[in-house]
Design an enzyme around this catalytic site. Sequence first.
Site, PDB file in Angstrom:
ATOM      1  N   CYS A 262     -19.204  18.598  -1.219  1.00  9.56           N
ATOM      2  CA  CYS A 262     -17.962  18.848  -0.477  1.00  9.56           C
ATOM      3  C   CYS A 262     -16.842  18.093  -1.169  1.00  9.56           C
ATOM      4  O   CYS A 262     -17.012  16.936  -1.550  1.00  9.56           O
ATOM      5  CB  CYS A 262     -18.128  18.344   0.953  1.00  9.56           C
ATOM      6  SG  CYS A 262     -16.684  18.584   1.990  1.00  9.56           S
TER       7      CYS A 262
ATOM      8  N   HIS B  98     -16.308  22.584   9.038  1.00  5.47           N
ATOM      9  CA  HIS B  98     -15.073  21.796   8.899  1.00  5.47           C
ATOM     10  C   HIS B  98     -14.093  22.103  10.031  1.00  5.47           C
ATOM     11  O   HIS B  98     -13.354  21.223  10.479  1.00  5.47           O
ATOM     12  CB  HIS B  98     -14.376  22.104   7.567  1.00  5.47           C
ATOM     13  CG  HIS B  98     -14.943  21.377   6.378  1.00  5.47           C
ATOM     14  ND1 HIS B  98     -14.893  20.018   6.247  1.00  5.47           N
ATOM     15  CD2 HIS B  98     -15.554  21.836   5.255  1.00  5.47           C
ATOM     16  CE1 HIS B  98     -15.446  19.650   5.094  1.00  5.47           C
ATOM     17  NE2 HIS B  98     -15.867  20.747   4.466  1.00  5.47           N
TER      18      HIS B  98
ATOM     19  N   HIS C 169     -20.964  25.954   6.009  1.00  7.25           N
ATOM     20  CA  HIS C 169     -20.409  24.627   5.679  1.00  7.25           C
ATOM     21  C   HIS C 169     -18.909  24.595   5.998  1.00  7.25           C
ATOM     22  O   HIS C 169     -18.414  23.637   6.614  1.00  7.25           O
ATOM     23  CB  HIS C 169     -20.673  24.349   4.192  1.00  7.25           C
ATOM     24  CG  HIS C 169     -20.017  23.118   3.652  1.00  7.25           C
ATOM     25  ND1 HIS C 169     -20.741  22.039   3.179  1.00  7.25           N
ATOM     26  CD2 HIS C 169     -18.704  22.779   3.490  1.00  7.25           C
ATOM     27  CE1 HIS C 169     -19.894  21.105   2.773  1.00  7.25           C
ATOM     28  NE2 HIS C 169     -18.664  21.532   2.945  1.00  7.25           N
ATOM     29  N   GLU C 170     -18.189  25.656   5.584  1.00 14.80           N
ATOM     30  CA  GLU C 170     -16.734  25.651   5.779  1.00 14.80           C
ATOM     31  C   GLU C 170     -16.364  25.792   7.251  1.00 14.80           C
ATOM     32  O   GLU C 170     -15.417  25.147   7.724  1.00 14.80           O
ATOM     33  CB  GLU C 170     -16.076  26.760   4.957  1.00 14.80           C
ATOM     34  CG  GLU C 170     -16.296  26.664   3.441  1.00 14.80           C
ATOM     35  CD  GLU C 170     -15.930  25.326   2.828  1.00 14.80           C
ATOM     36  OE1 GLU C 170     -15.095  24.607   3.402  1.00 14.80           O
ATOM     37  OE2 GLU C 170     -16.502  24.996   1.765  1.00 14.80           O
TER      38      GLU C 170
HETATM   39 NI    NI Z   1     -16.764  20.757   2.571  1.00 17.67          NI
END
Ligand code: NI
Length: 166
Positions: free
Chosen positions: A96, A142, A138-139
């Site tokens: 990341c 966020h 993963h995004e």
């Molecule tokens: Ni990330």
Amino acid sequence: MAVLEILVYPDPRLAHASQSVPAFDKNLHKFIEDLEETMHAGPGGVGIAAPQVDVLQRIVIVDVSGKPKVSSHGRLILINPQIVANGGGLVGREGCMSVPDYTGNVVRAKTIQVVAYDEFGERQEYACEGYEARVIQHEIDHLDGLLFLDRLVSRRRDLFRRKTYA
Ligand code: NI
């Protein structure tokens, strides 16, 4: 266009949840250009989420088309994205831009169905698998204030100091 500053762990702003995007206007398009340039300026460069540049809006860019032997939709702009179905589970290594010195092993769904709006406000639906599905998950994390660090089963076993960027 501009390369924006990336927030780096343990910056507390990375733990905030983002708001839905209310309008698909010129300001949004300008921001997406900057966000995409920022993604490509970083090492790795396969995904980025707006809160990483301190903009708490539900905007994600993913593009894994540069990786060999990976099936993908190419460049994806995902606004207000939702995972509406998922299947399977796979452990894989993640990095990341907000956690530059480490990688970690994380379990993610192997296949996902994503509903999102594109930058013009058109509703889109994508079936994704493997690496592309992993990056999208993963995004989207966020947007909910989560990092891959929050998904590790064991920091001692699943966290690795980075030597070089792949
Ligand atoms: Ni990330």
